[in-house]
Design a protein around this motif. Structure first.
Motif, mmCIF file in Angstrom:
data_model
loop_
_atom_site.group_PDB
_atom_site.id
_atom_site.type_symbol
_atom_site.label_atom_id
_atom_site.label_comp_id
_atom_site.label_asym_id
_atom_site.label_seq_id
_atom_site.Cartn_x
_atom_site.Cartn_y
_atom_site.Cartn_z
ATOM 1 N N ASP A 195 0.817 -1.218 0.000
ATOM 2 C CA ASP A 195 0.000 0.000 0.000
ATOM 3 C C ASP A 195 0.851 1.269 0.000
ATOM 4 O OD1 ASP A 195 -2.354 -1.479 0.030
ATOM 5 O OD2 ASP A 195 -2.360 -1.591 2.225
ATOM 6 N N GLY A 196 2.172 1.102 0.072
ATOM 7 C CA GLY A 196 3.059 2.256 0.076
ATOM 8 C C GLY A 196 3.341 2.828 1.449
ATOM 9 N N LEU B 279 5.998 5.587 9.489
ATOM 10 C CA LEU B 279 6.762 6.751 9.047
ATOM 11 C C LEU B 279 5.972 7.590 8.049
ATOM 12 C CD1 LEU B 279 10.105 4.819 8.452
ATOM 13 C CD2 LEU B 279 9.505 6.177 10.484
ATOM 14 N N THR B 280 6.379 8.844 7.891
ATOM 15 C CA THR B 280 5.808 9.729 6.886
ATOM 16 C C THR B 280 6.767 9.783 5.701
ATOM 17 O OG1 THR B 280 4.804 11.070 8.638
ATOM 18 C CG2 THR B 280 4.921 12.039 6.440
ATOM 19 N N PRO B 281 6.456 9.097 4.591
ATOM 20 C CA PRO B 281 7.420 8.953 3.497
ATOM 21 C C PRO B 281 7.380 10.104 2.496
ATOM 22 C CG PRO B 281 5.508 7.623 3.045
ATOM 23 C CD PRO B 281 5.241 8.292 4.368
ATOM 24 N N ASN C 64 8.811 5.865 -6.887
ATOM 25 C CA ASN C 64 10.067 5.288 -6.410
ATOM 26 C C ASN C 64 10.624 6.138 -5.275
ATOM 27 O OD1 ASN C 64 10.176 3.128 -8.317
ATOM 28 N ND2 ASN C 64 10.843 4.571 -9.887
ATOM 29 N N MET C 65 11.542 5.576 -4.514
ATOM 30 C CA MET C 65 11.987 6.260 -3.306
ATOM 31 C C MET C 65 13.481 6.086 -3.078
ATOM 32 S SD MET C 65 10.755 8.111 -0.803
ATOM 33 C CE MET C 65 9.018 7.696 -0.581
ATOM 34 N N THR D 39 12.660 -4.538 3.818
ATOM 35 C CA THR D 39 11.734 -5.425 3.122
ATOM 36 C C THR D 39 10.743 -4.578 2.329
ATOM 37 O OG1 THR D 39 11.891 -7.068 4.900
ATOM 38 C CG2 THR D 39 10.057 -7.284 3.369
ATOM 39 N N VAL D 40 10.578 -4.905 1.032
ATOM 40 C CA VAL D 40 9.667 -4.176 0.161
ATOM 41 C C VAL D 40 8.851 -5.210 -0.618
ATOM 42 C CG1 VAL D 40 11.293 -2.259 -0.023
ATOM 43 C CG2 VAL D 40 11.315 -4.060 -1.761
ATOM 44 N N PRO D 41 7.822 -4.800 -1.359
ATOM 45 C CA PRO D 41 7.096 -5.763 -2.191
ATOM 46 C C PRO D 41 8.039 -6.559 -3.086
ATOM 47 C CG PRO D 41 5.875 -3.713 -2.074
ATOM 48 C CD PRO D 41 7.176 -3.461 -1.371
#
Length: 256
Positions: A36-37, A99-101, A120-121, A147-149
């Motif tokens: 979900d981001g 967190l606030t990304p 992207n980040m 860990t990410v999707p």
């Protein structure tokens, strides 16, 4: 040091990070991005601890941007450090935050999140460095996992992996990329360009950076490996604009 940080990174990735003994590393920093981001950080200790002290605390922005998910904890400001404690002063082994990304400017420090135009980040690992109990000033290595999707790429220490990575970090930290942009290999450097950047910017960087690398090699010392260039663009919703850039170990970072 018997084993380089790069060798440890490779070993950890190949081992799947299961059952690894974190020798000399009391605190484990687990970063996570969900499908979900949403972004989270979870601090874990094998032994009970009385507090966690964050290494980089140039301002009090964590108080509004880090949401505690565990009841009974506080994020407090002691002197120039952000510190996590239990309200009842009891020992604990882990604590988690949402967190606030989004981008935020920090005094003389790198932003924890540098978004790209397409989601992207780029994250700055040093913002999440922490010590069990109190920092003594002797800590020089920190253990992090991310860990990410499963279909998203992580670029850390120059290595690309899917879904999960772990590494030892030190000094000022590094930029870690998460997303689906393929890095471009140039003769003198690697690059990850935001697709929304104007072509004249990417063209200028592609032409000028090799010249800088050649000049550096001629006048100071040859680079042992190709540096990584990250160039990103993120929109604001308040009409403000600006730029930020910097150099970390083997990395060049630019954001518009």
């Amino acid at each position: 040091m018997a084993m380089s940080l790069l060798a440890r990174l490779v070993m950890l990735c190949l081992s799947g990070l299961v059952g690894h003994a974190f020798a000399g590393q009391v605190l484990i920093t687990e970063l996570e991005k969900t499908k979900d981001g949403d972004w989270y950080v979870n601090y874990k200790s094998h032994q009970p601890i009385s507090s966690i002290q964050l290494v980089i605390s140039p301002d009090n922005s964590r108080q509004s941007r880090w949401q505690l998910l565990d009841q009974g904890f506080e994020l407090k400001r002691f002197g120039s450090y952000d510190t996590i404690v239990r309200r009842d002063s009891q020992a604990f082994k882990q604590v988690k935050f949402k967190l606030t990304p989004t981008y935020t400017s920090l005094p003389k420090q790198y932003a924890p999140f540098s978004p790209f135009s397409n989601g992207n980040m780029l994250i700055h690992s040093g913002r999440f460095f922490a010590c069990a109990n109190l920092c003594s000033g002797r800590e020089n290595q920190f253990y992090l996992s991310l860990t990410v999707p499963d279909d998203e790429t992580i670029i850390v220490d120059g290595h690309s992996v899917l879904g999960k990575a772990s590494w030892y970090d030190d000094n000022d930290g590094q930029k870690v990329f998460v997303g689906d942009i393929e890095r471009v290999a140039h003769e003198k450097f690697y690059a990850v360009f935001d697709e929304a950047l104007p072509s004249y910017i990417t063209q200028t960087l592609s032409e000028q950076l090799p010249r800088f690398c050649t000049k550096l090699s001629q006048n100071l010392f040859p680079l042992s490996s190709k540096p990584m260039l990250y160039a990103s663009l993120s929109k604001t919703d308040d009409g403000r604009y600006g730029t930020q850039g910097g150099v970390l170990h083997n990395q060049i970072c630019m954001q518009w």
